[in-house]
Design an enzyme around this catalytic site. Structure first.
Site, PDB file in Angstrom:
ATOM      1  N   HIS A 201     121.466  43.485  64.957  1.00 25.16           N
ATOM      2  CA  HIS A 201     121.933  42.788  65.576  1.00 25.16           C
ATOM      3  C   HIS A 201     121.358  42.899  67.265  1.00 25.16           C
ATOM      4  CE1 HIS A 201     125.948  40.072  66.006  1.00 25.16           C
ATOM      5  NE2 HIS A 201     125.366  40.001  67.333  1.00 25.16           N
TER       6      HIS A 201
ATOM      7  N   HIS B 174     119.763  39.946  69.970  1.00 26.89           N
ATOM      8  CA  HIS B 174     119.401  38.585  70.167  1.00 26.89           C
ATOM      9  C   HIS B 174     118.163  38.441  70.845  1.00 26.89           C
ATOM     10  CE1 HIS B 174     123.012  36.643  68.828  1.00 26.89           C
ATOM     11  NE2 HIS B 174     123.481  37.830  68.996  1.00 26.89           N
TER      12      HIS B 174
ATOM     13  N   ASP C 107     117.050  35.904  72.889  1.00 27.20           N
ATOM     14  CA  ASP C 107     117.399  35.408  74.288  1.00 27.20           C
ATOM     15  C   ASP C 107     118.103  36.326  75.013  1.00 27.20           C
ATOM     16  OD1 ASP C 107     119.233  34.782  72.362  1.00 27.20           O
ATOM     17  OD2 ASP C 107     119.779  32.788  73.063  1.00 27.20           O
TER      18      ASP C 107
ATOM     19  N   GLY D 275     127.630  31.897  68.873  1.00 31.06           N
ATOM     20  CA  GLY D 275     128.067  31.090  70.004  1.00 31.06           C
ATOM     21  C   GLY D 275     129.796  31.313  69.918  1.00 31.06           C
TER      22      GLY D 275
ATOM     23  N   HIS E  83     128.535  36.066  63.036  1.00 30.45           N
ATOM     24  CA  HIS E  83     129.504  36.417  64.147  1.00 30.45           C
ATOM     25  C   HIS E  83     131.158  36.317  63.497  1.00 30.45           C
ATOM     26  CE1 HIS E  83     125.730  36.566  66.489  1.00 30.45           C
ATOM     27  NE2 HIS E  83     126.207  37.134  67.286  1.00 30.45           N
TER      28      HIS E  83
ATOM     29  N   GLU F 119     134.663  39.000  66.740  1.00 29.63           N
ATOM     30  CA  GLU F 119     134.229  39.291  68.332  1.00 29.63           C
ATOM     31  C   GLU F 119     135.246  38.837  69.084  1.00 29.63           C
ATOM     32  OE1 GLU F 119     130.424  39.379  71.181  1.00 29.63           O
ATOM     33  OE2 GLU F 119     130.670  37.840  69.541  1.00 29.63           O
TER      34      GLU F 119
ATOM     35  N   ASP G 178     123.092  44.043  70.651  1.00 28.99           N
ATOM     36  CA  ASP G 178     123.417  42.600  70.989  1.00 28.99           C
ATOM     37  C   ASP G 178     122.504  41.965  71.777  1.00 28.99           C
ATOM     38  OD1 ASP G 178     124.949  40.413  70.491  1.00 28.99           O
ATOM     39  OD2 ASP G 178     126.590  41.034  71.743  1.00 28.99           O
TER      40      ASP G 178
END
Length: 376
Positions: free
Chosen positions: A24, A26, A28, A185, A212, A215, A312
């Protein structure tokens, strides 16, 4: 920044040298601050700091608000400098280099192509650019004697209406480095059911899915991920602990019962992609407390859930997988065997053929055995 000494286990084992798996992570959310400054300067993007150290601190300050929406606002900057083929390829290349530096032998990099079209790239061109950077990064680290495998997780933004289009994009590139699909998102108010057509399509194509869930929203989100999304893994998933109830406790033990969702997730070994530092920053675990020792990861681990440890967003949390494992070891007293279990869980959960997963497990076991033998 954290010092190297904080990454040492008793006996002097350097956590950074242990083989790891990152599920996991990302794209970006893992840019080097200096790269952001240079790309921003080249493309006329405003930056809230003048030096890489100041920018790194800005991300940390902004991301400690304690909720996911504020945390996600920092991505406006990173995404803004990832709108060209050159920018995407550079970020992906450096991402792979940083994973290798962290001891990662297999990584799945997730990102949302639909967010990188502002300067004329097509969806397919963005995927090709990222894959180009990944392959360059793999070549870079191989020349240093390090073997690493990388797969792309193509992500659809859950508040948008492009789920099926992005799912088709992912399948279209399954022979070009893409190993799975995700939605990400703002979670609350945007359940997996809103993308049911995408998940139906992915199921028909036998294409792996992580979602996702658990969370920024609770059990209903997890339930939708499992039923509507047919998720093979849960992105974060820590709020599955809301379905675990204390029956009684004494001075030494706590006795709990599992609700139906928690029972399903545990008994079917559906992996949880926990990200401890991020979970604290976004308020995902605020029901249990504000410190790492309050994180339900240990409860889930002790109860036999298939827990994995992840970063993350490295930039937003100022972290690495090494650091996350070190923090957990300090908080919960985890030893080498515990940390190995987290990596073996991740190997079993990777979106790879079983033969490749078995090879990853063997590499993990060999690396940890070597570390154990160094203590003798």
């Amino acid at each position: 920044m954290t010092t190297t000494e904080e990454f040492l286990l008793p006996g002097g084992i350097d956590l950074r040298q242990l083989p790891k798996i990152s599920l996991h992570d990302h794209l970006d959310g893992g840019l080097r601050p200096q790269t952001i400054l240079e790309l921003a300067d080249a493309h006329g993007v405003d930056v809230p700091a003048g030096t890489s150290s100041e920018l790194a601190q800005w991300f940390l300050d902004q991301c400690n608000a304690g909720n996911l929406p504020d945390y996600l606002k920092t991505f406006d900057l990173t995404i803004a400098v990832m709108q060209t083929r050159e920018g995407l390829a550079r970020v992906a290349r450096e991402f792979v280099q940083d994973l290798a530096e962290d001891g990662v032998i297999y990584g799945e990099i997730r990102w949302a192509p639909e967010q990188h079209l502002q300067q004329g790239l097509s969806l397919d061109e963005t995927v090709e650019a990222v894959q180009e950077g990944i392959e360059q990064g793999i070549d870079d680290v191989s020349r240093e004697g390090f073997d690493i495998q990388i797969g792309q997780l193509i992500t659809a933004m859950r508040h948008a209406d492009r789920g099926l289009e992005i799912a088709e994009l992912a399948v279209r590139h399954r022979e070009n480095g893409v190993v799975g699909f995700d939605i990400a998102g703002a979670e609350k108010g945007f359940p997996a059911s809103k993308h049911r057509a995408a998940f139906d399509y992915l199921q028909s194509e036998f294409f792996p899915v992580t979602v996702h869930a658990g969370e920024a929203d609770g059990l209903d989100s997890i339930k939708s991920a499992l039923i509507d999304g047919r998720a093979l893994r849960l992105g974060h998933g820590v709020r599955i602990a809301e379905d675990i109830h204390t029956v009684r406790s004494d001075d030494e033990n706590q006795y709990v019962s599992l609700g139906p969702i928690a029972q399903w997730v545990r008994d079917r070994e559906i992996p949880l992609e926990t990200s401890p530092s991020s979970n604290l920053q976004t308020g995902a675990v605020e029901a249990w407390g504000e410190d790492l020792i309050d994180h339900p990861i240990d409860l889930l681990y002790q109860l036999g859930f298939r827990v994995t440890v992840n970063v993350d967003n490295r930039t937003m949390s100022g972290t690495t997988l090494t650091r996350e494992l070190g923090l957990l070891s300090d908080a919960f007293g985890y030893d080498l065997d515990d940390l190995e279990t987290f990596q073996l869980n991740a190997a079993a959960a990777a979106f790879l053929p079983i033969e490749d997963r078995e090879e990853l497990s063997e590499a993990i076991e060999e690396g940890f055995e070597d570390a154990q033998n160094s203590l003798s």
